[in-house]
Scaffold this active site. Structure first.
Site, short mmCIF file in Angstrom:
data_model
loop_
_atom_site.label_atom_id
_atom_site.label_comp_id
_atom_site.label_asym_id
_atom_site.label_seq_id
_atom_site.Cartn_x
_atom_site.Cartn_y
_atom_site.Cartn_z
N SER A 142 0.86 -1.18 0.00
CA SER A 142 0.00 0.00 0.00
C SER A 142 0.89 1.23 0.00
CB SER A 142 -0.87 -0.01 1.26
OG SER A 142 -1.48 1.25 1.49
N TYR A 155 -2.41 -1.66 10.23
CA TYR A 155 -2.33 -1.74 8.77
C TYR A 155 -1.01 -1.15 8.27
CZ TYR A 155 -4.02 -1.33 3.91
OH TYR A 155 -4.18 -1.44 2.56
#
Length: 260
Positions: A142, A155
């Site tokens: 990401s 995350y």
């Protein structure tokens, strides 16, 4: 066809980014295994590929379960004759400030993102090393593999960790012609992101429209979400790039949100 007769496993491939990667791979000639928690949905995705003339199978896989991962990858290798590409895509998102984050939620996300990446990598490497043909390991990172945002501690931690794992796999795999890479997308309008919009609006005390415009897309060059096809084409690029020139590298796919 750039992946003709290659065998690819894509985790979390029953929907979203994973499914798009599977569809693109199949179109380029790969035999694709749709690995997902939701076996019924995985079967539907596999049937969709077959209806378009591709070759696919569905595999039930909880990426945090060592036995399920090992057995699932072995099943694919037996059915298709090996494993050439592993896309570790399965993941979740949990929105919470650190001081309110439940330890159980921290462990759940880390397990899916990092334990899952390790287990699927290890299972795939066994077949890639044994075949002598090498292969490609691709991690779904990401923009948060590169920077941080509020409310996403586990995350961000996990996505940073994937880059470290990728670099080690690239160094160890080189002797066996195995390459490793990380794709780092910006916000992609999937159910995972749609779920975040009201959650972030509530936590930040702003509207959902403001979350999209002023949080998610504020630093893009065009105010556009990254698309599943943007990511799938990058996954195709890495899987079909057969020299070691790019191994260990991560590529940001974010419409300019983050640049390096």
């Amino acid at each position: 066809m750039r992946l003709k007769n290659k065998v690819a496993i894509v985790t979390g491939a029953a929907s979203g980014i994973g499914k798009e990667i599977a569809l693109v791979y199949a179109k380029e000639g790969a035999k694709v295994a749709i690995a997902d928690l939701n076996l019924d949905q995985a079967k539907e995705a596999a049937e969709e590929i077959k209806s378009k003339g591709g070759d696919a199978m569905a595999v039930a896989m909880n990426v945090t379960n060592e036995e399920e991962v090992d057995n699932g990858v072995d099943e694919v290798a037996k059915h298709f004759g090996g494993v050439d590409v592993m896309v570790s895509n399965a993941g979740i998102q949990i929105i919470s400030p650190v001081d309110q984050l439940a330890f159980s939620d921290w462990k759940k996300l880390i397990a899916i993102q990092l334990d899952g990446a390790f287990l699927t990598t290890r299972a795939a490497l066994k077949h890639m090393y044994a075949s002598g043909k090498g292969g490609s390991i691709i991690y779904m990172g990401s923009v948060h593999s590169k920077e941080a945002s509020k409310l996403k501690a586990p995350y961000v931690t996990a996505k940073h960790g994937l880059i470290g794992l990728c670099k080690v796999v690239a160094k160890e795999g080189a002797a066996h012609n195995v390459r490793a890479n990380v794709i780092c997308p910006g916000f992609v309008r999937t159910p995972l992101v749609d779920k975040q919009i009201p959650e972030q609006a509530k936590e930040l005390g702003i509207t959902e429209e403001q979350v999209i415009k002023n949080v998610m897309l504020k630093d893009t060059v065009d105010g556009e979400f990254t698309t599943t096809d943007d990511v799938a084409q990058t996954a195709l690029f890495f899987a079909s790039f057969e020299s070691n020139a790019l191994t260990g590298q991560s590529l940001i796919v974010s419409h300019g949100w983050f640049m390096e």
